[in-house]
Scaffold this active site. Sequence first.
Site, PDB file in Angstrom:
ATOM      1  N   SER A  38       0.883  -0.775  -0.187  1.00 49.65           N
ATOM      2  CA  SER A  38      -0.071  -0.128   0.110  1.00 49.65           C
ATOM      3  C   SER A  38       1.088   1.277   0.075  1.00 49.65           C
ATOM      4  O   SER A  38       2.351   1.454   0.728  1.00 49.65           O
ATOM      5  CB  SER A  38      -0.910  -0.458   1.199  1.00 49.65           C
ATOM      6  OG  SER A  38      -1.860   0.843   1.255  1.00 49.65           O
TER       7      SER A  38
ATOM      8  N   TYR B  40      -1.782  -1.037  11.389  1.00 50.52           N
ATOM      9  CA  TYR B  40      -2.657  -1.420   9.339  1.00 50.52           C
ATOM     10  C   TYR B  40      -1.534  -1.444   8.643  1.00 50.52           C
ATOM     11  O   TYR B  40      -0.546  -2.088   8.227  1.00 50.52           O
ATOM     12  CB  TYR B  40      -3.573  -1.705   8.576  1.00 50.52           C
ATOM     13  CG  TYR B  40      -3.359  -0.958   7.581  1.00 50.52           C
ATOM     14  CD1 TYR B  40      -4.301  -2.904   6.758  1.00 50.52           C
ATOM     15  CD2 TYR B  40      -3.708  -0.740   6.766  1.00 50.52           C
ATOM     16  CE1 TYR B  40      -4.080  -2.803   5.707  1.00 50.52           C
ATOM     17  CE2 TYR B  40      -3.588  -0.352   5.398  1.00 50.52           C
ATOM     18  CZ  TYR B  40      -3.842  -1.884   4.895  1.00 50.52           C
ATOM     19  OH  TYR B  40      -4.021  -2.251   3.567  1.00 50.52           O
TER      20      TYR B  40
ATOM     21  N   LYS C 129       2.254  -3.185   6.606  1.00 51.11           N
ATOM     22  CA  LYS C 129       2.465  -3.715   5.112  1.00 51.11           C
ATOM     23  C   LYS C 129       3.966  -3.384   5.117  1.00 51.11           C
ATOM     24  O   LYS C 129       4.596  -4.031   4.049  1.00 51.11           O
ATOM     25  CB  LYS C 129       1.414  -2.625   4.746  1.00 51.11           C
ATOM     26  CG  LYS C 129      -0.094  -2.708   4.056  1.00 51.11           C
ATOM     27  CD  LYS C 129       0.136  -4.179   3.601  1.00 51.11           C
ATOM     28  CE  LYS C 129      -1.558  -4.304   3.378  1.00 51.11           C
ATOM     29  NZ  LYS C 129      -1.623  -5.509   2.962  1.00 51.11           N
TER      30      LYS C 129
ATOM     31  N   TYR D 193      -0.251  -0.613  -4.033  1.00 46.17           N
ATOM     32  CA  TYR D 193      -2.037   0.684  -4.585  1.00 46.17           C
ATOM     33  C   TYR D 193      -2.241   1.988  -3.857  1.00 46.17           C
ATOM     34  O   TYR D 193      -2.071   1.899  -2.682  1.00 46.17           O
ATOM     35  CB  TYR D 193      -2.904  -0.541  -3.923  1.00 46.17           C
ATOM     36  CG  TYR D 193      -3.249  -1.763  -4.112  1.00 46.17           C
ATOM     37  CD1 TYR D 193      -1.557  -2.384  -5.118  1.00 46.17           C
ATOM     38  CD2 TYR D 193      -3.825  -2.707  -3.085  1.00 46.17           C
ATOM     39  CE1 TYR D 193      -2.432  -3.586  -4.936  1.00 46.17           C
ATOM     40  CE2 TYR D 193      -3.573  -3.780  -3.688  1.00 46.17           C
ATOM     41  CZ  TYR D 193      -3.009  -4.847  -4.316  1.00 46.17           C
ATOM     42  OH  TYR D 193      -2.995  -5.975  -4.676  1.00 46.17           O
TER      43      TYR D 193
ATOM     44  N   GLY E  97      -4.031  12.101  11.180  1.00 44.64           N
ATOM     45  CA  GLY E  97      -2.921  10.906  10.533  1.00 44.64           C
ATOM     46  C   GLY E  97      -3.699  10.931   8.842  1.00 44.64           C
ATOM     47  O   GLY E  97      -2.754  10.671   8.648  1.00 44.64           O
TER      48      GLY E  97
HETATM   49  P1  NAD Z   1     -10.517  -7.752   0.847  1.00 43.86           P
HETATM   50  O1  NAD Z   1     -11.002  -7.605   2.172  1.00 43.86           O
HETATM   51  O2  NAD Z   1     -11.957  -6.975  -0.108  1.00 43.86           O
HETATM   52  O3  NAD Z   1      -9.765  -9.037   0.357  1.00 43.86           O
HETATM   53  C1  NAD Z   1      -9.399  -8.976   1.300  1.00 43.86           C
HETATM   54  C2  NAD Z   1      -9.579 -10.579   1.678  1.00 43.86           C
HETATM   55  O4  NAD Z   1      -8.865 -11.668   1.679  1.00 43.86           O
HETATM   56  C3  NAD Z   1     -11.055 -11.091   2.117  1.00 43.86           C
HETATM   57  O5  NAD Z   1     -12.057 -11.799   1.055  1.00 43.86           O
HETATM   58  C4  NAD Z   1     -10.845 -11.801   2.956  1.00 43.86           C
HETATM   59  O6  NAD Z   1     -11.779 -12.906   3.487  1.00 43.86           O
HETATM   60  C5  NAD Z   1     -10.189 -12.763   3.166  1.00 43.86           C
HETATM   61  N1  NAD Z   1      -8.664 -12.658   3.778  1.00 43.86           N
HETATM   62  C6  NAD Z   1      -8.118 -11.916   5.448  1.00 43.86           C
HETATM   63  N2  NAD Z   1      -7.701 -12.605   6.057  1.00 43.86           N
HETATM   64  C7  NAD Z   1      -7.384 -13.892   5.324  1.00 43.86           C
HETATM   65  C8  NAD Z   1      -6.686 -15.274   5.932  1.00 43.86           C
HETATM   66  N3  NAD Z   1      -6.043 -15.586   7.076  1.00 43.86           N
HETATM   67  N4  NAD Z   1      -7.107 -16.231   5.065  1.00 43.86           N
HETATM   68  C9  NAD Z   1      -7.526 -16.239   4.010  1.00 43.86           C
HETATM   69  N5  NAD Z   1      -8.463 -15.109   3.929  1.00 43.86           N
HETATM   70  C10 NAD Z   1      -8.218 -13.742   4.273  1.00 43.86           C
HETATM   71  O7  NAD Z   1      -9.928  -6.244  -0.038  1.00 43.86           O
HETATM   72  P2  NAD Z   1      -9.325  -5.886  -1.411  1.00 43.86           P
HETATM   73  O8  NAD Z   1      -9.311  -5.065  -1.000  1.00 43.86           O
HETATM   74  O9  NAD Z   1      -9.437  -6.432  -1.952  1.00 43.86           O
HETATM   75  O10 NAD Z   1      -7.744  -6.053  -0.264  1.00 43.86           O
HETATM   76  C11 NAD Z   1      -6.336  -6.835  -0.890  1.00 43.86           C
HETATM   77  C12 NAD Z   1      -4.993  -6.446  -0.503  1.00 43.86           C
HETATM   78  O11 NAD Z   1      -4.756  -5.760  -1.134  1.00 43.86           O
HETATM   79  C13 NAD Z   1      -5.111  -6.662   1.337  1.00 43.86           C
HETATM   80  O12 NAD Z   1      -4.285  -7.434   1.396  1.00 43.86           O
HETATM   81  C14 NAD Z   1      -5.232  -5.070   1.520  1.00 43.86           C
HETATM   82  O13 NAD Z   1      -5.027  -4.852   2.889  1.00 43.86           O
HETATM   83  C15 NAD Z   1      -4.011  -4.331   0.470  1.00 43.86           C
HETATM   84  N6  NAD Z   1      -4.543  -3.010   0.135  1.00 43.86           N
HETATM   85  C16 NAD Z   1      -6.475  -2.663  -0.043  1.00 43.86           C
HETATM   86  C17 NAD Z   1      -6.180  -1.439  -0.353  1.00 43.86           C
HETATM   87  C18 NAD Z   1      -7.954  -0.873  -0.343  1.00 43.86           C
HETATM   88  O14 NAD Z   1      -7.470   0.185  -0.450  1.00 43.86           O
HETATM   89  N7  NAD Z   1      -9.164  -2.080  -1.152  1.00 43.86           N
HETATM   90  C19 NAD Z   1      -5.750  -0.621  -0.313  1.00 43.86           C
HETATM   91  C20 NAD Z   1      -3.793  -0.702  -0.292  1.00 43.86           C
HETATM   92  C21 NAD Z   1      -3.336  -2.552  -0.210  1.00 43.86           C
HETATM   93  C1  UD1 Z   2      -6.857   4.916   4.126  1.00 52.41           C
HETATM   94  C2  UD1 Z   2      -5.988   4.837   4.903  1.00 52.41           C
HETATM   95  C3  UD1 Z   2      -4.996   4.214   4.456  1.00 52.41           C
HETATM   96  C4  UD1 Z   2      -5.400   2.955   3.624  1.00 52.41           C
HETATM   97  C5  UD1 Z   2      -6.665   3.169   2.874  1.00 52.41           C
HETATM   98  C6  UD1 Z   2      -6.497   2.220   1.650  1.00 52.41           C
HETATM   99  C7  UD1 Z   2      -5.964   6.091   7.269  1.00 52.41           C
HETATM  100  C8  UD1 Z   2      -5.877   7.813   7.825  1.00 52.41           C
HETATM  101  N1  UD1 Z   2      -5.572   5.692   5.928  1.00 52.41           N
HETATM  102  O1  UD1 Z   2      -6.274   5.670   3.428  1.00 52.41           O
HETATM  103  O2  UD1 Z   2      -3.698   3.637   5.761  1.00 52.41           O
HETATM  104  O3  UD1 Z   2      -3.928   1.846   3.005  1.00 52.41           O
HETATM  105  O4  UD1 Z   2      -7.576   4.041   3.427  1.00 52.41           O
HETATM  106  O5  UD1 Z   2      -7.653   2.747   0.847  1.00 52.41           O
HETATM  107  O6  UD1 Z   2      -7.581   5.964   7.250  1.00 52.41           O
HETATM  108  N2  UD1 Z   2     -12.425  11.494   3.749  1.00 52.41           N
HETATM  109  C9  UD1 Z   2     -13.791  11.667   3.742  1.00 52.41           C
HETATM  110  N3  UD1 Z   2     -14.272  11.292   4.191  1.00 52.41           N
HETATM  111  C10 UD1 Z   2     -15.208  10.294   4.406  1.00 52.41           C
HETATM  112  C11 UD1 Z   2     -13.729   9.445   3.999  1.00 52.41           C
HETATM  113  C12 UD1 Z   2     -12.593   9.681   3.444  1.00 52.41           C
HETATM  114  O7  UD1 Z   2     -13.393  13.445   3.828  1.00 52.41           O
HETATM  115  O8  UD1 Z   2     -15.570   9.585   5.213  1.00 52.41           O
HETATM  116  C13 UD1 Z   2     -11.520  12.001   2.716  1.00 52.41           C
HETATM  117  C14 UD1 Z   2      -9.982  11.335   3.169  1.00 52.41           C
HETATM  118  O9  UD1 Z   2      -9.541  13.145   4.269  1.00 52.41           O
HETATM  119  C15 UD1 Z   2      -8.927  11.262   2.649  1.00 52.41           C
HETATM  120  C16 UD1 Z   2      -9.711  11.295   1.362  1.00 52.41           C
HETATM  121  O10 UD1 Z   2     -11.348  11.213   1.586  1.00 52.41           O
HETATM  122  O11 UD1 Z   2      -8.374  12.648   2.170  1.00 52.41           O
HETATM  123  C17 UD1 Z   2      -9.772   9.570   1.014  1.00 52.41           C
HETATM  124  O12 UD1 Z   2     -10.056   9.297   2.377  1.00 52.41           O
HETATM  125  P1  UD1 Z   2      -9.904   6.739   2.666  1.00 52.41           P
HETATM  126  O13 UD1 Z   2     -10.492   6.928   1.527  1.00 52.41           O
HETATM  127  O14 UD1 Z   2      -9.839   6.814   3.672  1.00 52.41           O
HETATM  128  O15 UD1 Z   2      -8.714   6.884   1.806  1.00 52.41           O
HETATM  129  P2  UD1 Z   2      -7.065   6.981   2.465  1.00 52.41           P
HETATM  130  O16 UD1 Z   2      -7.235   8.365   3.642  1.00 52.41           O
HETATM  131  O17 UD1 Z   2      -6.047   7.547   1.355  1.00 52.41           O
END
Ligand code: NAD
Ligand code: UD1
Length: 334
Positions: free
Chosen positions: A125, A151, A155, A179, A294
């Site tokens: 991330s 969290y 990562k 990402y 944060g």
């Molecule tokens: P998600 O929660 O939709 O997908 C994660 C999947 O992993 C889920 O289906 C859950 O059931 C499964 N899972 C969790 N723990 C498990 C375990 N111990 N064994 C087997 N399955 C397990 O999340 P996502 O948005 O698809 O994210 C996927 C990955 O990308 C995650 O590692 C997340 O931290 C990372 N990531 C996501 C975002 C985001 O905003 N979506 C941003 C940066 C990184």
């Molecule tokens: C957040 C997490 C980051 C994580 C990412 C996953 C925090 C501090 N950071 O990032 O660790 O990897 O999600 O996608 O939580 N916002 C609003 N109103 C809302 C929600 C969000 O104004 O109800 C604003 C936030 O202040 C930010 C933007 O929208 O400026 C995006 O927020 P969000 O989707 O939560 O993502 P990040 O903060 O970038």
Amino acid sequence: MRVLLTGGSGFIGSHVAVALAAAGHEPLIVDDLSNSRGGVVERIRELARMPIPALVADVRDEASVSEFLAAHGRVDAVVHLAGLKAVGESVADPVRYYDVNLSSTLAVLRLMSAHGIDAMVFSSSATVYGSAGTMPLAEDGAVGAGIANPYGRTKYMIEEILRDVCAAEPSFRCTALRYFNPVGAHPSGLLGEDPLGVPNNLMPVVAKVAGGILDSVSIFGTDYPTRDGTGERDYVHVQDLARGHVRALEELAPGFDAVNLGTGEPASVLDVIRAYGDASGREIPYRLNARRPGDLAVAFADVEKAARELGWTAELTLADACRDDWRWRQATAD
Ligand code: NAD
Ligand code: UD1
């Protein structure tokens, strides 16, 4: 290539599975359904038009996953997406977050070693850049300092673990994909973000307001040094992300590498609200609130390395993401 997706039923993993199949690869899925639903695999199979083997298990249940791998023949690579991702929960229950995210990764690494798999793409991330980075955030910049929550620190720690594994085993190939802000849904309306809890990220909140489930979007901070005073982020369509995983797998080389997946184009909270309003045809009321602790003012990717090393550039826009997200939510509301 035969590719095991841990967390393959989740938001990003489900799209990666379909993209892999479309590119001629064979995905296999292990997911414990702790944050996804059982029906997702059927929809993945429908879109992929292939019988994708899937196991419902926690990846830390190494005996079950090992049996599953043994039953399905040679696997060439793992995309490790499984993990917990709710930032607020990680602050409230850090032990659970460190436990699940770190021990899942260690379990996957042991399984890979036992089954002779030496290639991994990891879901990292942009949060690993913490608060110290200068924009755009580039992969050779500092990581680890000023990460705002447990969290995010998991990562960073996992990236360090993977660097150590690559140093110990010169044949090991690993790319951490950092990402930025994944948004959008599959254009079919069959796959999208469907978290089991209350949404915290911006787009799911905006979508619930458009759908009349929430009254208004609370904008966290209007006094940032940005174009309109609200926070700016790099929103990348999940279909682009999925394609990025396919490219990363196809380009894996020995050693550890980290690559940003983002658009390189920051959008503000108000931009997202406007784009979603346009896509849904709904009015999206909002309230101006204090900053969220944060949060950074701005975060967006330097996208040069992804273009150079993976031949990957984001192609879809914020408007595309809002349209696809809205279509998915309309379809699931039926
Ligand atoms: P998600 O929660 O939709 O997908 C994660 C999947 O992993 C889920 O289906 C859950 O059931 C499964 N899972 C969790 N723990 C498990 C375990 N111990 N064994 C087997 N399955 C397990 O999340 P996502 O948005 O698809 O994210 C996927 C990955 O990308 C995650 O590692 C997340 O931290 C990372 N990531 C996501 C975002 C985001 O905003 N979506 C941003 C940066 C990184
Ligand atoms: C957040 C997490 C980051 C994580 C990412 C996953 C925090 C501090 N950071 O990032 O660790 O990897 O999600 O996608 O939580 N916002 C609003 N109103 C809302 C929600 C969000 O104004 O109800 C604003 C936030 O202040 C930010 C933007 O929208 O400026 C995006 O927020 P969000 O989707 O939560 O993502 P990040 O903060 O970038």
